[in-house]
Design an enzyme around this catalytic site. Structure first.
Site, PDB file in Angstrom:
ATOM      1  N   GLY A   1       0.806  -1.218   0.000  1.00  0.00           N
ATOM      2  CA  GLY A   1       0.000   0.000   0.000  1.00  0.00           C
ATOM      3  C   GLY A   1       0.838   1.268   0.000  1.00  0.00           C
ATOM      4  O   GLY A   1       2.042   1.254   0.302  1.00  0.00           O
TER       5      GLY A   1
ATOM      6  N   ILE B   1       0.868   4.008   1.994  1.00  0.00           N
ATOM      7  CA  ILE B   1       1.489   4.330   3.284  1.00  0.00           C
ATOM      8  C   ILE B   1       2.480   3.251   3.687  1.00  0.00           C
ATOM      9  O   ILE B   1       3.592   3.542   4.148  1.00  0.00           O
ATOM     10  CB  ILE B   1       0.418   4.513   4.378  1.00  0.00           C
ATOM     11  CG1 ILE B   1      -0.482   5.716   4.072  1.00  0.00           C
ATOM     12  CG2 ILE B   1       1.064   4.667   5.754  1.00  0.00           C
ATOM     13  CD1 ILE B   1      -1.665   5.857   5.018  1.00  0.00           C
TER      14      ILE B   1
ATOM     15  N   ILE C   1      -7.488 -10.921   3.489  1.00  0.00           N
ATOM     16  CA  ILE C   1      -7.365 -10.770   4.942  1.00  0.00           C
ATOM     17  C   ILE C   1      -8.652 -11.118   5.683  1.00  0.00           C
ATOM     18  O   ILE C   1      -8.639 -11.336   6.888  1.00  0.00           O
ATOM     19  CB  ILE C   1      -6.928  -9.346   5.330  1.00  0.00           C
ATOM     20  CG1 ILE C   1      -7.973  -8.308   4.908  1.00  0.00           C
ATOM     21  CG2 ILE C   1      -5.566  -9.023   4.746  1.00  0.00           C
ATOM     22  CD1 ILE C   1      -7.670  -6.898   5.429  1.00  0.00           C
TER      23      ILE C   1
ATOM     24  N   LYS D   1     -13.501   1.586   9.482  1.00  0.00           N
ATOM     25  CA  LYS D   1     -12.352   1.954  10.301  1.00  0.00           C
ATOM     26  C   LYS D   1     -12.726   2.016  11.787  1.00  0.00           C
ATOM     27  O   LYS D   1     -11.955   1.607  12.653  1.00  0.00           O
ATOM     28  CB  LYS D   1     -11.793   3.304   9.848  1.00  0.00           C
ATOM     29  CG  LYS D   1     -11.369   3.365   8.391  1.00  0.00           C
ATOM     30  CD  LYS D   1     -10.321   2.328   8.034  1.00  0.00           C
ATOM     31  CE  LYS D   1      -8.962   2.634   8.599  1.00  0.00           C
ATOM     32  NZ  LYS D   1      -7.903   1.708   8.087  1.00  0.00           N
TER      33      LYS D   1
END
Length: 342
Positions: A10, A12, A57, A168
């Site tokens: 990714g 980040i 995941i 999130k």
């Protein structure tokens, strides 16, 4: 001892891997395919880096094999894998469930196979789990490290943005719940990182493509917008530089002061016009190839919506965040250089 980082391909995460390798950690990354693993191994070209394949995941045993294989050597875990897909059609299946289950599966795998080895877990959470979407423009609202997004199962699926915020929020709550309920079964301590809009260059120039990741595409889209494009002058949200986010993740397991902390990474509000103004100031030879400069933005009139108080985070981290102008400049220069325009 090694650091495990999930979602290592990714935007980040690539910066986090760079910081880890610069500090001579052995790094095990998870990626979704062998092609991604091969590309990253070639890009970093570092013997301290290895990869394991985790295709999905959300699968209940997603991380089990990794901890069966490496559990005795993994001391720190950075859980950065979570879906960011604003084109999702099935909001629950594509956004919320993978975020929650990915967190559960990582923590359960640690519990089963490395309960005494893993000492710290740093989780990439989000400003989305702190903000109140419907009150972003409310000047009476102050957000800080203790604030939680009030989203519920009932209103989580109003649109793709609320679903992302829910993903999130619910995933982070799952993390803190696990730590509380399993304090006698696992050794690790938790820290969560809450970046706002993350801007900054790609870790590798070759990763500059026609369409970038969700946040940097805001800049990329404006950079390639026609001169007469109507640019939003009202503040959009808060920003943070990707390099500051990466540094914070590594400090997250290095500093004991950060144990049990939620770190809010924001460095000021911005508008689309503020971004465009940097284009015009720093690349005057290209004026006319993107929307024009206009200093008369709502930010300059002092309209900033809800207040952000992350002084606690800044004090704990004890380093200066990258200024907005440098963040935008570095992002734009990399794009323009890749395109052969500077």
């Amino acid at each position: 001892m090694s650091v495990l980082i999930s979602g290592a391909s990714g935007y980040i995460a690539k910066h986090i891997v760079r910081v880890l390798l610069e500090q001579n950690y052995k790094v095990i990354g998870t990626v979704r395919s062998q092609d991604k693993a091969d590309k990253l191994l070639k890009q970093y070209n570092n013997p301290n880096l290895s990869y394991e394949i985790v295709p999905e995941i959300a699968n209940l045993d997603a991380f089990d094999d990794i901890f069966k294989k490496h559990g005795k050597e993994i001391k720190y875990v950075i859980h950065a894998a979570s879906p960011v897909n604003f084109g999702a059609k099935d909001l629950e299946k594509d956004l919320v469930i993978p975020a929650i289950n990915g967190t559960k599966n990582m923590f359960e795998a640690i519990k089963k196979y490395a309960p005494d080895t893993v000492e710290r877990v740093v989780m990439t959470a989000s400003y989305a789990s702190i903000m109140t979407p419907h009150r972003q423009n409310d000047p009476t609202l102050t957000l800080d490290e203790e604030t939680w997004n009030p989203v519920t199962e009932e209103n989580a699926y109003e649109n793709v943005f609320t679903a992302y915020c829910a993903s999130k929020t619910f995933a982070e709550k799952e993390a803190w719940k696990f730590v509380k309920e399993n304090s006698d079964a696992v050794k690790f301590k938790l820290t969560t990182i809450h970046p706002s809009f993350v801007f900054g260059p790609q870790n590798f120039d070759e990763d500059v493509t026609k369409k970038l990741n969700e946040t940097c595409e805001i800049i990329n889209g404006l950079l390639h917008a026609p001169f007469d494009t109507k640019v939003e002058k009202t503040h959009f949200s808060q920003f943070i530089d990707v390099r500051d986010v990466a540094k914070t993740h590594v400090l997250g397991f290095q500093k004991d002061e950060l144990i049990n902390q939620r770190l809010l990474l924001c460095n000021g509000a911005f508008s689309q016009q503020d971004i465009v103004n940097v284009f015009n100031e720093d690349f005057p030879e290209l004026k006319g190839q993107f929307p024009p400069e206009d200093k008369d933005t709502d930010l300059n009139k002092g309209v900033t919506g809800c207040k952000i108080d992350n002084e606690k985070t800044k004090k704990l981290l004890a380093f200066e965040f990258t200024p907005f102008h440098k963040t935008i400049h570095d992002t734009v220069y990399q794009i323009l250089h890749k395109e052969g325009r500077v």
